[in-house]
Design a protein around this motif. Structure first.
Motif: not given
Length: 181
Positions: A176-177, A119-120, A116, A109, A173, A180
């Protein structure tokens, strides 16, 4: 179905199957998390697979929501159909998830700050509850198949919200990722 009818149903012991499937599925996911991916794989862009994961999770969420609405309205047959549909899309998710994590290396991520942390938090709770939902969902269905209606209701009260959470957070998830990949 009355208690008398429930007693006349031949009950099968699904426990060994539930344990085996739980160990295989969760073990496979843990194993794949540590693998580097297949080097030089170029048959197709493997980064399309997480999008399929999110699509399958979206359908699972919608099917579960429809199953919940159906059972609240006491439409048991419709409830069953939506639960089976959720199992199908969850299984399709699992296939694309395993394929992606076998073929591609893990994507870190790239966000920072508050995003962050969010997200985590979502990722960690998603992972833990995804491992828990495997035996819960299988046990819920096994109890329904065995016509153990009261025991089914008791576990389904936990299974449904957890499975809804897992399928929804799977989509979050991905969203959000995905920048990347």
């Amino acid at each position: 179905m009355s208690v008398m009818q429930e007693e006349n149903v031949t009950k099968r012991n699904y426990k060994p199957l539930i344990i085996a499937v739980t160990i295989i599925v969760n073990g496979l996911v843990v194993l794949l998390a540590g693998l580097p991916g297949v080097e030089g794989f170029d048959a197709f862009d493997v980064h399309i697979l997480p999008m399929f994961n999110a699509i399958f999770n979206s359908f699972t969420f919608l099917f579960l929501l429809a199953a919940l609405i159906a059972i609240v309205k006491r439409k048991v047959d419709l409830h069953k159909k939506f639960i089976y549909a959720a199992f199908i899309t969850t299984s399709m998710f699992l296939v694309t998830y395993v394929a992606h994590h076998f073929l591609a290396e893990s994507t870190p991520y790239g966000g920072t700050g508050v995003l962050a942390y969010i997200y985590y938090f979502i990722l960690i709770t998603h992972i833990i509850l995804a491992a828990v939902i495997v035996p819960l969902a299988l046990t819920s269905v096994a109890r329904a198949w065995n016509m153990e209606n009261e025991r089914h209701r008791k576990i389904a009260r936990w299974t449904m919200p957890i499975w809804l959470y897992v399928s929804l957070t799977g989509v979050l998830v991905y969203l959000m990722i995905s920048p990347y990949y």
